[in-house]
Design a protein around this motif. Sequence first.
Motif: not given
Length: 374
Positions: A148, A228-229, A242-244
């Motif tokens: 994270v 983030s992706y 957004r994804r972590r």
Amino acid sequence: MITRLTLVNFKAFRRLELPMGPLTLLTGLNSSGKSSVVQSLALLRQSFGPDRATAPRGGLLLNGELVELGTARDVLHDDFGPADDLLATQAPVVGLVVEVGDAVRVAALYDAEQPDEDVMEVRVSPELPQLLDTPFQYLHADRITPAVTYPRSRQVAIDRGFLGVRGEHTVNYLRHFTEREVPEGPLRHPGAASPQLLDQTVAWMQELCPGVNLQASAIEGTDFVGLSYGFGGTAGINATRRRRPTNVGFGLTYALPIVVACLTATPESLILLENPEAHLHPKGQSRMAALISAAAATGAQMIVETHSDHVLNGVRLAVKRGDLRPEEALIHFFQGNGSGAEVISPRVDEDGMLAQWPEGFFDEWENSLDQLLD
Ligand SMILES: Nc1ncnc2c1ncn2[C@@H]1O[C@H](COP(=O)(O)OP(=O)(O)OP(=O)(O)O)[C@@H](O)[C@H]1O
Ligand SMILES: [Mg+2]
């Protein structure tokens, strides 16, 4: 550019002479000495480079930011022999000779009275520090995993431009240098939205995972940065979500430092990579080799340890496409392990074919196929 490295009484090697080129692939069995080669260069940089931990130069620093090799007793080859050509002494010597045109010699004395010291007294050619004063990256086989947060160090990532041996400063580097342009040339991805570092990183990452994009940002009020992706264009999925890193594929985060390290390449850089293929699918491994070849084609010196036939073939294809000249891609196959390591160096021709194919050299496909067809 380093054209030859000679190791004397260093770890697995009684004596090893290794030609080096713009792109040098180190292949072979586990524990055959590939990382030891890479470590010898990192050891020099750690001891005598611009970022050395102690000033003034205080000898060969076996334990530091780049490598932790233990004590003098650990690095001295078990079956050490004379090294009269390095230092006129009967005492055991660990020798590291780097050739860049002229040979630059480092001879470290082994003091039998103090075998557990982790700083070895040295005789060094005076031009060594200057030789090491070049942009540098070194990524271990063991790199950052999805998390994270990542560290935010101005001194390491920004002032020195170093990604960290585990790539732990990559996210902060990307955040700070988002708009820095990748120079026109082989490294610049033609499909990227712009020549800027973040867009270029995204374009190369999309070679590994189509549709992916990424963002690096500071986490206010902390000493950390976050990554983030996003995955655009997939039907039915909100492309702006957004994804972590912990919720996307492991291989993406694992490969990110390698991609960014390649994009930092300048004609003066020395970039050492261990297992750039780790956690990537076969096509991704091959595309990673294309990126590494592009970094070499910009003039950086790339020294790469790999177990991947796809990385090998990716480099052969780069030669066949004309991205690299055949003599610019050197392949070393470390045979045997422990003290018996021997190196065979199959040459690549302009069609990407190899002049020889030693037994045990990426031949497991055929071995298994023979058994399957039997
Ligand atoms: N002082 C020493 N004397 C002799 N041999 C040593 C000494 N120190 C380490 N070795 C040997 O050196 C080798 C080190 O291997 P190294 O870590 O370079 O392997 P590698 O080829 O990178 O393997 P992998 O593919 O698993 O990453 C080991 O075989 C180890 O036994
Ligand atoms: Mg290794």
